[in-house]
Design a protein around this motif. Sequence first.
Motif, PDB file in Angstrom:
ATOM      1  N   GLY A 174       6.763   2.301  -0.114  1.00  0.00           N
ATOM      2  CA  GLY A 174       5.955   3.465   0.248  1.00  0.00           C
ATOM      3  C   GLY A 174       4.585   3.195   0.818  1.00  0.00           C
ATOM      4  O   GLY A 174       3.924   4.119   1.297  1.00  0.00           O
ATOM      5  N   VAL A 175       4.135   1.957   0.829  1.00  0.00           N
ATOM      6  CA  VAL A 175       2.772   1.708   1.324  1.00  0.00           C
ATOM      7  C   VAL A 175       2.636   1.965   2.822  1.00  0.00           C
ATOM      8  O   VAL A 175       1.535   2.114   3.336  1.00  0.00           O
ATOM      9  N   GLN A 176       3.771   2.046   3.501  1.00  0.00           N
ATOM     10  CA  GLN A 176       3.698   2.234   4.946  1.00  0.00           C
ATOM     11  C   GLN A 176       3.211   3.636   5.343  1.00  0.00           C
ATOM     12  O   GLN A 176       2.710   3.830   6.449  1.00  0.00           O
ATOM     13  N   TYR A 177       3.360   4.615   4.449  1.00  0.00           N
ATOM     14  CA  TYR A 177       3.039   6.001   4.856  1.00  0.00           C
ATOM     15  C   TYR A 177       1.558   6.223   5.177  1.00  0.00           C
ATOM     16  O   TYR A 177       1.246   6.752   6.250  1.00  0.00           O
ATOM     17  N   PRO A 178       0.630   5.844   4.278  1.00  0.00           N
ATOM     18  CA  PRO A 178      -0.785   6.030   4.641  1.00  0.00           C
ATOM     19  C   PRO A 178      -1.189   5.193   5.858  1.00  0.00           C
ATOM     20  O   PRO A 178      -2.007   5.632   6.672  1.00  0.00           O
TER      21      PRO A 178
END
Length: 311
Positions: free
Chosen positions: A108-112
């Motif tokens: 999930g770190v890719q979203y920001p």
Amino acid sequence: MHYSMLLARRVDERSWILNRQGKAPFVISCQGQEAAQVGAVYGMRPGYDYLYPYYRDLAMTLFLGQSPREQLLSVMGKREDPNSGGRQMPGHFSARELNIVTASAPVGVQYPQATGTALAFKVRGEDGVVLVCGGEASTSGGDWHEAMNFAGIHDLPVVFLVQNNAYAISVPEKAQVAGSIAGRAQGYGFPGVEVDGMDVLAVYEAARGRSSGRGGGGPTLIEAKTYRITAHSSDDDDRRYREREEIEAWRLKDPIPRFERYLEEIGVLDAEAREEVDARIRAEVAEASRSAEEAPPPEPEDALGPVYAGR
Ligand SMILES: Cc1ncc(C[n+]2csc(CCOP(=O)(O)OP(=O)(O)O)c2C)c(N)n1
Ligand SMILES: [Mg+2]
């Protein structure tokens, strides 16, 4: 679309063979998700729009221009692996010239990061679009919600594609996701749609005009309902948590034969042409594999750099 989906399937299958031969330490698959991936990426402009893929997005990175050989170099951790020189696990796709940004391992770190790139497009007055992907479990993490909120506030040109494949390793969707993922977009002030992720044209329709950048407008959330045909990875024994009958039922909805049946119905493809395309792809993948297998491994000292600037 058909070629891209089938190429991804054949490269993926080849990766499992290399794993079983002891040449690839770890495999994580796109099988079953090719329609969601090709449909979403189809309108993108390679090298202009940005892709923040997740580890299953092989069909996307092939579509944008990474070659089967490059993918297999990565699977075998070879020195020429364009993603990381054999330093990252497979599935951490990266291509500067294609604007494919590598993912970190935490889900999930890719979203920001993707919304930051979308903000950059907006600040510069450019019409680029960012496509960012993840599985349904990545929407349980704070990063996803922060990114959705930020994209909503600043009306950013970003497409969130959630590939809901029903499992997070052994955890089924019902134990992972409250309510509807697509429905959450409304709370952040922009549209969210649920689509049949086994239908490449349905996903393309949902993403069209957004991922191409030509439609303008702000963020969009697409929840593509799909299924992971393989185990989570080559290190996972899925017999522990799902029935074989369930997999067989989903195989009937396999997006590739389904699209082939459609193309045959409308007279675009026949059995002969289908076999010719598959034979061409198989030959291409066999040659890519042979060449990647021959490529040298990294040297031990390659592990020391590039870690810090200046090395
Ligand atoms: C923050 C974090 N927690 C746990 C993991 C271990 N992990 C890797 S993939 C995965 C499952 C993710 O499921 P989903 O988002 O649905 O994607 P899928 O693998 O099903 O495509 C988990 C728990 C991780 N990489 N990062
Ligand atoms: Mg999942």
